[in-house]
Enzyme design. Structure first.
Site, mmCIF file in Angstrom:
data_model
loop_
_atom_site.group_PDB
_atom_site.id
_atom_site.type_symbol
_atom_site.label_atom_id
_atom_site.label_comp_id
_atom_site.label_asym_id
_atom_site.label_seq_id
_atom_site.Cartn_x
_atom_site.Cartn_y
_atom_site.Cartn_z
ATOM 1 N N HIS A 76 0.845 -1.205 0.000
ATOM 2 C CA HIS A 76 0.000 0.000 0.000
ATOM 3 C C HIS A 76 0.875 1.247 0.000
ATOM 4 C CE1 HIS A 76 -3.802 -2.003 1.950
ATOM 5 N NE2 HIS A 76 -3.406 -2.606 0.851
ATOM 6 N N TYR A 205 -8.712 4.931 8.512
ATOM 7 C CA TYR A 205 -8.751 5.323 9.926
ATOM 8 C C TYR A 205 -9.853 6.368 10.081
ATOM 9 C CZ TYR A 205 -4.159 3.181 10.843
ATOM 10 O OH TYR A 205 -3.109 2.301 10.999
ATOM 11 N N PRO A 296 -2.120 0.342 19.412
ATOM 12 C CA PRO A 296 -1.980 -0.158 18.035
ATOM 13 C C PRO A 296 -2.296 0.850 16.918
ATOM 14 C CG PRO A 296 -3.969 -1.050 19.060
ATOM 15 C CD PRO A 296 -3.238 -0.301 20.125
ATOM 16 N N LYS A 300 2.668 -0.150 15.071
ATOM 17 C CA LYS A 300 4.115 -0.147 15.255
ATOM 18 C C LYS A 300 4.711 -1.286 16.075
ATOM 19 C CE LYS A 300 5.111 3.432 12.899
ATOM 20 N NZ LYS A 300 5.431 3.029 11.541
ATOM 21 N N TYR A 388 4.691 6.737 9.645
ATOM 22 C CA TYR A 388 3.896 5.538 9.367
ATOM 23 C C TYR A 388 4.701 4.512 8.559
ATOM 24 C CZ TYR A 388 -0.382 2.817 9.025
ATOM 25 O OH TYR A 388 -1.331 1.827 9.159
HETATM 26 P P1 RFL Z 1 5.128 -11.429 21.376
HETATM 27 O O1 RFL Z 1 4.610 -11.503 19.996
HETATM 28 O O2 RFL Z 1 4.184 -11.223 22.491
HETATM 29 O O3 RFL Z 1 5.973 -12.751 21.618
HETATM 30 C C1 RFL Z 1 6.414 -13.140 22.907
HETATM 31 C C2 RFL Z 1 6.479 -14.642 22.942
HETATM 32 O O4 RFL Z 1 6.994 -15.053 24.209
HETATM 33 C C3 RFL Z 1 6.208 -16.133 24.694
HETATM 34 N N1 RFL Z 1 6.326 -16.176 26.158
HETATM 35 C C4 RFL Z 1 7.135 -17.047 26.801
HETATM 36 N N2 RFL Z 1 7.940 -18.011 26.358
HETATM 37 C C5 RFL Z 1 8.613 -18.752 27.297
HETATM 38 N N3 RFL Z 1 8.471 -18.544 28.632
HETATM 39 C C6 RFL Z 1 7.675 -17.590 29.122
HETATM 40 N N4 RFL Z 1 7.563 -17.397 30.423
HETATM 41 C C7 RFL Z 1 6.956 -16.784 28.184
HETATM 42 N N5 RFL Z 1 6.069 -15.758 28.305
HETATM 43 C C8 RFL Z 1 5.715 -15.410 27.066
HETATM 44 C C9 RFL Z 1 4.808 -15.832 24.190
HETATM 45 O O5 RFL Z 1 3.984 -17.000 24.152
HETATM 46 C C10 RFL Z 1 5.090 -15.274 22.810
HETATM 47 O O6 RFL Z 1 5.107 -16.283 21.809
HETATM 48 O O7 RFL Z 1 6.248 -10.271 21.512
HETATM 49 P P2 RFL Z 1 7.312 -9.705 20.448
HETATM 50 O O8 RFL Z 1 8.092 -10.798 19.801
HETATM 51 O O9 RFL Z 1 8.022 -8.635 21.159
HETATM 52 O O10 RFL Z 1 6.417 -9.068 19.283
HETATM 53 C C11 RFL Z 1 5.586 -7.977 19.525
HETATM 54 C C12 RFL Z 1 4.361 -8.002 18.609
HETATM 55 O O11 RFL Z 1 3.758 -9.276 18.684
HETATM 56 C C13 RFL Z 1 3.342 -6.927 18.979
HETATM 57 O O12 RFL Z 1 4.012 -5.719 19.264
HETATM 58 C C14 RFL Z 1 2.340 -6.669 17.845
HETATM 59 O O13 RFL Z 1 1.487 -7.775 17.650
HETATM 60 C C15 RFL Z 1 1.511 -5.437 18.146
HETATM 61 N N6 RFL Z 1 0.487 -5.169 17.141
HETATM 62 C C16 RFL Z 1 0.798 -4.599 15.929
HETATM 63 N N7 RFL Z 1 2.075 -4.332 15.614
HETATM 64 C C17 RFL Z 1 2.404 -3.837 14.374
HETATM 65 O O14 RFL Z 1 3.587 -3.583 14.112
HETATM 66 N N8 RFL Z 1 1.450 -3.590 13.411
HETATM 67 C C18 RFL Z 1 0.144 -3.844 13.656
HETATM 68 O O15 RFL Z 1 -0.670 -3.681 12.743
HETATM 69 C C19 RFL Z 1 -0.237 -4.340 14.956
HETATM 70 N N9 RFL Z 1 -1.518 -4.606 15.251
HETATM 71 C C20 RFL Z 1 -0.845 -5.492 17.417
HETATM 72 C C21 RFL Z 1 -1.837 -5.178 16.438
HETATM 73 C C22 RFL Z 1 -1.209 -6.132 18.607
HETATM 74 C C23 RFL Z 1 -2.531 -6.426 18.840
HETATM 75 N N10 RFL Z 1 -2.831 -7.103 20.042
HETATM 76 C C24 RFL Z 1 -3.637 -8.217 20.105
HETATM 77 C C25 RFL Z 1 -2.016 -6.820 21.229
HETATM 78 C C26 RFL Z 1 -3.156 -5.462 16.668
HETATM 79 C C27 RFL Z 1 -3.524 -6.061 17.877
HETATM 80 C C28 RFL Z 1 -4.984 -6.288 18.096
HETATM 81 C C1 PHB Z 2 -4.294 -4.555 11.534
HETATM 82 O O1 PHB Z 2 -4.483 -4.787 10.332
HETATM 83 O O2 PHB Z 2 -4.407 -5.422 12.406
HETATM 84 C C2 PHB Z 2 -3.962 -3.178 11.971
HETATM 85 C C3 PHB Z 2 -3.765 -2.197 11.007
HETATM 86 C C4 PHB Z 2 -3.446 -0.910 11.404
HETATM 87 C C5 PHB Z 2 -3.330 -0.615 12.745
HETATM 88 C C6 PHB Z 2 -3.513 -1.592 13.696
HETATM 89 C C7 PHB Z 2 -3.832 -2.896 13.311
HETATM 90 O O3 PHB Z 2 -3.039 0.653 13.119
#
Ligand code: RFL
Ligand code: PHB
Length: 394
Positions: A76, A205, A296, A300, A388
């Site tokens: 995009h 958004y 979120p 990032k 972004y």
């Molecule tokens: P994670 O992905 O949480 O991975 C951590 C891993 O550690 C494991 N763990 C353990 N393992 C062993 N022993 C223990 N005691 C442990 N405790 C935990 C967990 O099971 C897991 O597998 O962290 P990491 O690697 O730092 O990655 C971070 C990202 O996952 C997170 O920042 C993003 O998902 C956030 N996020 C988004 N980020 C983006 O860059 N773009 C997005 O569009 C975006 N959308 C989102 C998001 C997060 C969301 N939620 C659900 C929080 C949308 C949502 C809804």
């Molecule tokens: C997503 O597609 O999950 C998403 C996209 C943009 C955001 C957050 C989450 O700012």
């Protein structure tokens, strides 16, 4: 006696931070072991992020894990900001000299990384229990865990705490070492995955009187949509019909229709900004969500996790090549400089686009003026666009 193993870098957590780090180290000839308390299937199916910055895409490609992302990812070159029923496009390509973002689900990134680790003999142990980290203030840090009922001990030179916000690495650091910076938001996001072709080519958004809404996607067949809601909201009170109705109301715009479809998954997430300083103690390094959380709205979190481990991998590579701890000593400061800029951007996007429970009529007018400014001034639009698509690494 525990089953003993030795490696150079012990990694806790097989999320984006842990797996990218492990594979980056492998590419530099550095040995690592990853321990993860969930199953591989759970990690690969968890619905989370979807937006990859150009820098993240470039890194995954350079690591040799970008093949599927290249064919299946959706590139995009802009987003829409919608308010007062009208859409305004922020043209990333024009504003940033050709940069864009890629829509490719976090779960798919993790599948590609796990496959690459398996194909190259990487050691990722899933479903381990009772993980703890020890002696990381000395030269022989240890990770203890249980696997299939057996006690195991992994001795390493360094530990990378990539275990997310609820992990054990950050809390194991002695009291008084870390300073926490926190901001809670008085709202959450209700997110759905729907079997419906995305109603827009780009993300929308929306700022609406009833609250924020976001249209995103995963594939040309699957939409991902979010609604601002109370953080304590009970998801069971939201029937599929009620969710679509609210999305229709908030996203409405003249001459545009929102396509509905069966809801495949739904959930509610709270929102906070969180940073710990420093991101290191002795030979334990925190990376990704274990060290910081962003709301979120700026998309990032995953990108920041990848940026941290890129800095860490470089520092470890320098150490093993030359014995110099120079980059390791600078790890926290190097990461935090970028982390705080990304925090600022995520806070700003969140503040601009959500309704706040106690806001005054002045606040409401100011938010509308901000949206008007961002969508009518090239300087302001450029500020949004360059953040972004992703700030430079250092
Ligand atoms: P994670 O992905 O949480 O991975 C951590 C891993 O550690 C494991 N763990 C353990 N393992 C062993 N022993 C223990 N005691 C442990 N405790 C935990 C967990 O099971 C897991 O597998 O962290 P990491 O690697 O730092 O990655 C971070 C990202 O996952 C997170 O920042 C993003 O998902 C956030 N996020 C988004 N980020 C983006 O860059 N773009 C997005 O569009 C975006 N959308 C989102 C998001 C997060 C969301 N939620 C659900 C929080 C949308 C949502 C809804
Ligand atoms: C997503 O597609 O999950 C998403 C996209 C943009 C955001 C957050 C989450 O700012």
């Amino acid at each position: 006696m525990p089953i003993s193993q030795r490696t150079q870098v012990g990694i806790v957590g097989a999320g984006p931070a842990g797996l990218v780090l492990s594979h980056l180290l492998y590419l530099q000839g550095i040995d690592s072991v990853v321990v993860e308390n969930r199953s591989r299937q759970y990690v690969e199916e968890r619905v989370r992020a979807g937006v990859l910055e150009q820098g993240t895409v470039d890194l995954l490609t350079a690591m040799g894990v970008g093949e599927r992302m290249k064919t299946e990812g959706l590139v995009h070159y802009g987003i829409e900001l919608r308010f007062e029923g009208r859409s305004h496009r922020i043209d990333f390509q024009d504003l940033t000299g050709g940069k864009g973002i890629t829509i490719y689900a976090q779960a798919e990134v993790l599948k590609d990384l796990n496959n690459a680790r398996v194909a190259t003999g990487g050691q990722v142990f899933f479903e381990v229990e009772n993980v703890s980290v020890q002696d990381y203030d000395g030269a022989k840090p240890k990770i203890r865990y249980e696997k299939d009922g057996n006690a195991c001990e992994l001795t390493c030179d360094f530990i990378a705490g990539c275990d997310g916000f609820h992990g054990i690495c950050r809390p194991s650091i002695p009291d008084g070492v870390l300073t926490e910076y926190v901001r809670e938001y008085p709202f959450g996001w209700l997110g759905i995955l729907a079997d419906a072709a995305p109603s827009s080519e780009e993300l929308i958004y929306t700022y609406h009187d009833r609250g924020f809404a976001l249209l995103s996607m995963r594939t040309p067949q699957i939409s991902r949509l979010y609604l601002q809601c109370d953080p304590e909201e009970d998801i069971d009170l939201w029937s599929d019909e009620k969710i679509w109705q609210e999305l229709q109301t908030r996203l409405a715009s003249n001459g545009w229709t929102l396509t509905e479809g069966p809801i495949l998954q739904k959930g509610i997430t709270g929102m906070r900004s969180f940073v710990v300083e420093p991101m290191q103690y002795g030979n334990l390094f925190l990376a990704g969500d274990s060290a910081h959380i962003v709301p979120p709205t700026g998309a990032k979190g995953l990108n920041l996790a990848v940026a941290d481990v890129q800095v860490l991998a470089r520092a470890l590579t320098r150490f093993y090549a030359t014995g110099s701890r120079c980059l390791l000593n600078k790890y926290s400061a190097t990461c935090l400089r970028r982390v705080w800029k990304v925090q600022r951007f995520s806070w700003w996007m969140t503040s601009m686009l959500h309704r706040f429970p106690n806001e005054s009529p002045f606040d409401h007018r100011r938010q509308l003026a901000e949206l008007d400014y961002v969508t009518s001034s090239r300087a302001a639009a450029l500020t949004l666009a360059e953040n972004y698509v992703g700030l430079p690494m250092e």
